[in-house]
Write a protein that holds these residues in place. Structure first.
Motif, PDB file in Angstrom:
ATOM      1  N   ARG A  80       0.826  -1.137   0.022  1.00  0.00           N
ATOM      2  CA  ARG A  80       0.124  -0.041   0.051  1.00  0.00           C
ATOM      3  C   ARG A  80       0.918   1.184   0.042  1.00  0.00           C
ATOM      4  O   ARG A  80       0.980   1.824  -0.960  1.00  0.00           O
ATOM      5  CB  ARG A  80      -1.065  -0.120   1.071  1.00  0.00           C
ATOM      6  CG  ARG A  80      -2.062   0.898   1.229  1.00  0.00           C
ATOM      7  CD  ARG A  80      -1.779   2.415   1.532  1.00  0.00           C
ATOM      8  NE  ARG A  80      -1.429   2.542   2.923  1.00  0.00           N
ATOM      9  CZ  ARG A  80      -0.899   3.647   3.314  1.00  0.00           C
ATOM     10  NH1 ARG A  80      -0.691   4.652   2.499  1.00  0.00           N
ATOM     11  NH2 ARG A  80      -0.494   3.626   4.507  1.00  0.00           N
ATOM     12  N   ASP A  81       1.703   1.554   1.041  1.00  0.00           N
ATOM     13  CA  ASP A  81       2.288   2.776   1.247  1.00  0.00           C
ATOM     14  C   ASP A  81       3.459   2.991   0.205  1.00  0.00           C
ATOM     15  O   ASP A  81       3.642   3.600  -0.517  1.00  0.00           O
ATOM     16  CB  ASP A  81       2.896   3.176   2.761  1.00  0.00           C
ATOM     17  CG  ASP A  81       2.935   4.474   2.873  1.00  0.00           C
ATOM     18  OD1 ASP A  81       2.855   5.415   1.896  1.00  0.00           O
ATOM     19  OD2 ASP A  81       2.886   4.910   4.071  1.00  0.00           O
ATOM     20  N   LEU A 143      -6.833  -0.185   3.375  1.00  0.00           N
ATOM     21  CA  LEU A 143      -6.686   1.243   3.685  1.00  0.00           C
ATOM     22  C   LEU A 143      -7.898   2.262   2.866  1.00  0.00           C
ATOM     23  O   LEU A 143      -8.162   1.900   1.966  1.00  0.00           O
ATOM     24  CB  LEU A 143      -5.598   1.996   3.438  1.00  0.00           C
ATOM     25  CG  LEU A 143      -5.423   3.498   3.970  1.00  0.00           C
ATOM     26  CD1 LEU A 143      -5.244   3.600   5.423  1.00  0.00           C
ATOM     27  CD2 LEU A 143      -3.939   4.070   3.242  1.00  0.00           C
ATOM     28  N   HIS A 167      -8.771  -0.029   7.917  1.00  0.00           N
ATOM     29  CA  HIS A 167      -7.810   0.972   8.445  1.00  0.00           C
ATOM     30  C   HIS A 167      -8.275   2.393   7.645  1.00  0.00           C
ATOM     31  O   HIS A 167      -8.298   2.614   6.358  1.00  0.00           O
ATOM     32  CB  HIS A 167      -6.491   0.670   7.869  1.00  0.00           C
ATOM     33  CG  HIS A 167      -5.552   1.779   8.159  1.00  0.00           C
ATOM     34  ND1 HIS A 167      -3.997   1.719   7.768  1.00  0.00           N
ATOM     35  CD2 HIS A 167      -5.485   2.796   9.183  1.00  0.00           C
ATOM     36  CE1 HIS A 167      -3.544   2.704   8.289  1.00  0.00           C
ATOM     37  NE2 HIS A 167      -4.148   3.475   9.080  1.00  0.00           N
ATOM     38  N   TYR A 169      -8.445   6.544   8.035  1.00  0.00           N
ATOM     39  CA  TYR A 169      -7.509   7.822   8.475  1.00  0.00           C
ATOM     40  C   TYR A 169      -8.051   9.054   7.821  1.00  0.00           C
ATOM     41  O   TYR A 169      -8.861   9.046   7.027  1.00  0.00           O
ATOM     42  CB  TYR A 169      -6.019   7.495   7.861  1.00  0.00           C
ATOM     43  CG  TYR A 169      -6.174   7.727   6.405  1.00  0.00           C
ATOM     44  CD1 TYR A 169      -6.289   6.909   5.293  1.00  0.00           C
ATOM     45  CD2 TYR A 169      -5.626   8.967   5.915  1.00  0.00           C
ATOM     46  CE1 TYR A 169      -6.398   7.401   4.136  1.00  0.00           C
ATOM     47  CE2 TYR A 169      -5.633   9.290   4.472  1.00  0.00           C
ATOM     48  CZ  TYR A 169      -5.754   8.576   3.551  1.00  0.00           C
ATOM     49  OH  TYR A 169      -5.950   9.044   2.242  1.00  0.00           O
ATOM     50  N   SER A 216      -5.735   6.046  11.822  1.00  0.00           N
ATOM     51  CA  SER A 216      -4.563   6.690  12.017  1.00  0.00           C
ATOM     52  C   SER A 216      -5.120   8.171  11.942  1.00  0.00           C
ATOM     53  O   SER A 216      -5.565   8.770  11.081  1.00  0.00           O
ATOM     54  CB  SER A 216      -3.816   6.346  10.719  1.00  0.00           C
ATOM     55  OG  SER A 216      -3.263   5.322  10.734  1.00  0.00           O
ATOM     56  N   GLU A 218      -3.677  10.900  10.730  1.00  0.00           N
ATOM     57  CA  GLU A 218      -2.708  10.945   9.801  1.00  0.00           C
ATOM     58  C   GLU A 218      -2.012  12.446   9.977  1.00  0.00           C
ATOM     59  O   GLU A 218      -2.614  13.173  10.707  1.00  0.00           O
ATOM     60  CB  GLU A 218      -3.183  11.030   8.445  1.00  0.00           C
ATOM     61  CG  GLU A 218      -2.130  10.700   7.498  1.00  0.00           C
ATOM     62  CD  GLU A 218      -2.158  11.921   6.481  1.00  0.00           C
ATOM     63  OE1 GLU A 218      -1.258  12.884   6.439  1.00  0.00           O
ATOM     64  OE2 GLU A 218      -3.129  12.089   5.617  1.00  0.00           O
ATOM     65  N   SER A 219      -0.715  12.543   9.885  1.00  0.00           N
ATOM     66  CA  SER A 219       0.372  13.691   9.913  1.00  0.00           C
ATOM     67  C   SER A 219       0.066  14.075  11.602  1.00  0.00           C
ATOM     68  O   SER A 219       0.265  15.086  12.172  1.00  0.00           O
ATOM     69  CB  SER A 219      -0.405  15.090   9.476  1.00  0.00           C
ATOM     70  OG  SER A 219      -0.138  14.683   7.784  1.00  0.00           O
ATOM     71  N   ASN A 250      -3.053   4.019  15.304  1.00  0.00           N
ATOM     72  CA  ASN A 250      -1.685   3.934  14.569  1.00  0.00           C
ATOM     73  C   ASN A 250      -1.202   5.455  14.395  1.00  0.00           C
ATOM     74  O   ASN A 250      -1.944   6.301  14.029  1.00  0.00           O
ATOM     75  CB  ASN A 250      -2.046   3.321  13.239  1.00  0.00           C
ATOM     76  CG  ASN A 250      -0.746   3.211  12.243  1.00  0.00           C
ATOM     77  OD1 ASN A 250       0.304   2.693  12.797  1.00  0.00           O
ATOM     78  ND2 ASN A 250      -0.689   3.646  11.114  1.00  0.00           N
ATOM     79  N   PRO A 252       0.945   8.020  12.839  1.00  0.00           N
ATOM     80  CA  PRO A 252       1.943   8.134  11.761  1.00  0.00           C
ATOM     81  C   PRO A 252       2.904   9.466  11.874  1.00  0.00           C
ATOM     82  O   PRO A 252       2.313  10.460  12.078  1.00  0.00           O
ATOM     83  CB  PRO A 252       1.039   8.216  10.464  1.00  0.00           C
ATOM     84  CG  PRO A 252      -0.268   8.211  10.926  1.00  0.00           C
ATOM     85  CD  PRO A 252      -0.154   8.492  12.578  1.00  0.00           C
ATOM     86  N   THR A 254       3.794  10.833   9.614  1.00  0.00           N
ATOM     87  CA  THR A 254       3.516  10.944   8.259  1.00  0.00           C
ATOM     88  C   THR A 254       4.669  11.862   7.479  1.00  0.00           C
ATOM     89  O   THR A 254       5.302  11.456   6.342  1.00  0.00           O
ATOM     90  CB  THR A 254       2.208  11.782   7.934  1.00  0.00           C
ATOM     91  OG1 THR A 254       1.229  10.867   8.494  1.00  0.00           O
ATOM     92  CG2 THR A 254       1.705  11.844   6.391  1.00  0.00           C
ATOM     93  N   HIS A 285       3.758   4.270  12.625  1.00  0.00           N
ATOM     94  CA  HIS A 285       3.914   4.380  11.158  1.00  0.00           C
ATOM     95  C   HIS A 285       4.882   5.288  10.687  1.00  0.00           C
ATOM     96  O   HIS A 285       4.454   6.440  10.284  1.00  0.00           O
ATOM     97  CB  HIS A 285       2.459   4.603  10.518  1.00  0.00           C
ATOM     98  CG  HIS A 285       2.580   4.504   9.066  1.00  0.00           C
ATOM     99  ND1 HIS A 285       2.021   3.725   8.228  1.00  0.00           N
ATOM    100  CD2 HIS A 285       2.902   5.763   8.103  1.00  0.00           C
ATOM    101  CE1 HIS A 285       2.213   3.873   6.827  1.00  0.00           C
ATOM    102  NE2 HIS A 285       2.714   5.059   6.832  1.00  0.00           N
ATOM    103  N   HIS A 287       7.691   7.547   8.950  1.00  0.00           N
ATOM    104  CA  HIS A 287       8.450   7.694   7.655  1.00  0.00           C
ATOM    105  C   HIS A 287       9.922   8.362   8.198  1.00  0.00           C
ATOM    106  O   HIS A 287      10.083   8.330   9.197  1.00  0.00           O
ATOM    107  CB  HIS A 287       7.922   8.938   6.744  1.00  0.00           C
ATOM    108  CG  HIS A 287       6.470   8.314   6.254  1.00  0.00           C
ATOM    109  ND1 HIS A 287       6.726   7.749   4.582  1.00  0.00           N
ATOM    110  CD2 HIS A 287       5.227   7.924   6.280  1.00  0.00           C
ATOM    111  CE1 HIS A 287       5.475   7.172   4.468  1.00  0.00           C
ATOM    112  NE2 HIS A 287       4.685   7.076   5.490  1.00  0.00           N
TER     113      HIS A 287
END
Ligand SMILES: CC(=O)SCCNC(=O)CCNC(=O)[C@H](O)C(C)(C)COP(=O)(O)OP(=O)(O)OC[C@H]1O[C@@H](n2cnc3c(N)ncnc32)[C@H](O)[C@@H]1OP(=O)(O)O
Ligand SMILES: CC(C)C(=O)C(=O)O
Ligand SMILES: [Mg+2]
Length: 636
Positions: A80-81, A143, A167, A169, A216, A218-219, A250, A252, A254, A285, A287
């Motif tokens: 996925r990612d 996702l 999942h 987000y 998630s 996110e960010s 989760n 992230p 990000t 998660h 990066h």
């Protein structure tokens, strides 16, 4: 966002103008030698320090005193990612190949795609389900954005699956709330809870699926941790997980925006404030935007994370997701079972490079071409000594070398444990001392050169490296060695893969005045002295000009070497042996022996000290050949 609220840009501009980075010109300069560094032209005051963007302090932190003790739960997000970051996203053939690799390595959670994003993702997931390619102990993750039509499509895709994690987000960061969603905190939280509620509603359509959830924020790294907790707890409140049927929260990174210690603080804070914590699997998660993904993950695991998402060899958006191979093997080298099979890193790399159509760097941890290679002399010396010391210690302990404790300077892991070999550990260039070429001659040609001979031959190799300005390969070292010490050999005799003076090597010109053709040794009449007769080819002092002559000479002495030195005095050559070392090169009936002699050749004030090398099936003959080698070299 209302008109009365300040824009994130205004706040940032104010922070930047008031020294918004943490650049402090009043700090006393760091100690330095020589000239001071000059201010650069880099636009640092365009950027705002992380703690000014997301102020957060957490003095209650406990993670710094902790140590890694067990592997987290791993989830691969390669399909996925990783996939969403490729120039050409994987087709189903490449996806299936990647999937098979992940399953074979032991991953129990695999994010298989974003089914509402593309037909390829959707069809691939349908194929896994319909062809029953998902082992019972593997759970797929799918996702979706927190948007109704995408969530509906996601559920449609899962029909017939035995177990799955949905999942969902949405970004919760300060910046994205304003520029992407144009919503306030309450609006963003509602996006998440609406999505959670829709998921619950759609469970009716997912009968027969053992369904779990992952949310998630996110960010997360651009978000006030207190607010991230507020949103996550609101989602948990809708999903209502239990310890028996938990959900995943989760976190992230990000975009990696800060040093790993700050990330760990934030993770510990969230871990302490999720309710009910025992119904939540806390996941990361990370990066790698600032190149610290692995460090941030390890600290955040100390801080309480239970699970880690990442990609093999660090593929993923921009600088990639955190690298699961590096992480897993970091656990291994701490004596912790990674619970994933990394025993064939070359095969993992081959598949990952094929599927992603991206090559990894030569210096990639554990997997790069150069990570088990030492070019520099002091490293080579230490590795060679370390490998030998380990062998001795294992023999002393009566232990199997492969499973014996690994302690070798400069090598944090035994290459064999991950399917790599020692072959390329030591490579030689102009930065290498004697250790490198000695290691290669020993490993590849069974020649264990005495220390002073190493010093002598190293000069030959160094000259060659300086002249060619290139790496000196094993075959170059072997040619140089033959040319230097074995020039009159012709036989092409082989033992343990060693070809001595291979006559087919037309790049080597034969040189050297004397060549031993035949020798016989017997005891003197009273049994005390050795009598030696030798047939020697004398090519003359001006080899190639003088006419070669074969001569029978004899000598007497208290052993074959002394008798031989006596015999060669017939050629007007005075030689004495200062050091002598020999060893067998292999076992068996055609075993070869190598002899090394350090000779003083010449008389009075016209002497030279040189080494000679001889190789033969007879140990006596090899020692005599070594003397010839030294004599020839002294005349070269
Ligand atoms: C950090 C990450 O890696 S997140 C995963 C990112 N992965 C991907 O995006 C790959 C697959 N995505 C896609 O193929 C497409 O984005 C799709 C098919 C999912 C959606 O495409 P589109 O409908 O064209 O929308 P797009 O993704 O550009 O999003 C734009 C809209 O969705 C909203 N949105 C974006 N993310 C989310 C989210 N997670 N939850 C709710 N809304 C969202 C945006 O605010 C925007 O709304 P607006 O149109 O009202 O301004
Ligand atoms: C979808 C989320 C987990 C993501 O990929 C990210 O935030 O990087
Ligand atoms: Mg990501």
């Amino acid at each position: 966002m209302g008109q009365d609220q300040s824009s994130v840009f205004d706040l940032a501009a104010v922070a930047a103008a008031s020294n918004g980075g943490n650049n402090d010109p009043l700090l006393p300069p760091a100690r330095y030698i020589g000239a001071p560094q000059k201010p650069s032209k880099m636009p640092y005051n365009k950027y705002v320090a992380y703690d000014k963007q997301v102020p957060f302090d957490f003095p209650e932190r406990t993670w710094p005193g902790k140590r890694l003790q067990r592997a987290p739960r791993w989830c691969s997000v390669d399909l996925r990612d990783g996939n969403q970051a490729l120039v050409n996203p994987m087709d189903s053939e490449r996806k299936l190949r990647f999937w098979n690799l992940l399953v074979s390595m032991g991953f129990k959670e695999i994010e298989v795609g974003f089914p509402s994003a593309s037909e390829t993702d959707y069809d691939f997931i349908r194929m896994l389900i319909e062809r029953e390619l998902i082992p019972d102990d593997v759970t797929i993750v799918v996702l979706t954005q927190a948007r109704e039509h995408l969530i509906r499509k996601t559920y449609e895709c899962l029909k017939g699956a035995k177990r799955a994690i949905v999942h969902f987000y949405n970004s919760v960061s300060v910046l994205q709330r304003e520029v992407v969603f144009r919503k306030d905190k309450a609006g963003i939280k509602k996006l998440a809870t609406d999505a959670a509620a829709l998921c619950k509603e759609l469970e009716g359509e997912a009968k027969g699926i053992d369904l779990y959830y992952e949310y998630s924020p996110e960010s997360f790294t651009g978000t006030e941790p207190e607010y991230a907790v507020e949103v996550c707890n609101a989602v948990i409140d809708v999903i209502k997980p239990t310890p028996e049927h938990p959900m995943i929260i989760n976190l992230p990174a990000t975009v990696e925006m800060t040093t790993p210690n700050v990330f760990a603080d934030e993770v510990e804070y969230v871990s302490n404030h999720l309710v009910p914590r025992d119904a939540v699997v806390l996941s990361l998660h990370p990066h790698n935007d600032e190149g610290m993904g692995v460090a941030a993950t390890e600290l955040a695991v100390l801080a309480g994370a239970d699970r880690v998402e990442g990609c093999l060899l660090g593929n993923g958006e921009r600088t990639g997701n955190v690298d699961l191979v590096t992480l897993g093997l970091n656990f291994l080298t701490q004596g912790i079972d990674p619970q994933i099979d990394y025993s064939n890193v070359p095969e993992i790399r081959k598949t990952v490079e094929y599927c992603n159509q991206i090559k990894i760097s030569e210096r990639h941890p554990y997997a790069g071409n150069f990570v088990f290679t030492a070019f520099s002399g002091s490293h080579q010396d230490a590795i060679k000594k370390g490998l030998e010391a380990r062998q001795v210690a294992a023999d002393r302990a009566g232990a199997d070398l492969d499973s014996f404790v690994w302690l070798v300077p400069y090598l944090p892991i035994d290459p064999k444990d991950i399917g790599r070999s020692y072959e390329a550990i030591i490579r030689v260039n102009s930065q290498s001392g004697k250790g490198g070429m000695a290691y290669l001659l020993k490993t590849n040609h069974n020649l264990d050169l005495p220390k002073r001979l190493q010093v002598e031959f190293e000069k030959v190799v160094q000259n060659y490296a300086d002249e060619t300005k290139k790496e000196v390969k094993d075959e170059d070292i072997w040619r140089l060695f033959k040319d230097e010490y074995l020039p009159v050999e012709e036989s092409g005799a082989t033992a343990a893969g060693v070809v001595v003076g291979d006559s087919k090597d037309e790049t080597l010109e034969q040189w050297g005045r004397l060549k031993l053709l035949k020798v016989s040794v017997s005891s003197g009449e009273d049994g005390s002295d050795t009598v030696l007769k030798a047939r020697i080819l004398d090519r003359g002092v001006n080899v190639g000009v003088d006419e070669p002559v074969e001569r029978e000479v004899s000598g007497i002495g208290n052993g074959p070497i002394a008798a031989f030195l006596n015999a060669v005095s017939n050629f007007g050559i005075e030689a004495s042996v200062m050091d002598y070392v020999e060893h067998t090169m292999s076992v068996g009936t055609d075993a070869m022996a190598a002899s090394y002699v350090e000779c003083q050749i010449g008389e009075e004030d016209n002497t030279s000290i040189v080494w000679g090398v001889g190789i033969d099936t007879s140990i006596v003959t090899s020692s005599l050949k070594a003397i010839i080698s030294a004599i020839n070299r002294s005349e070269r």
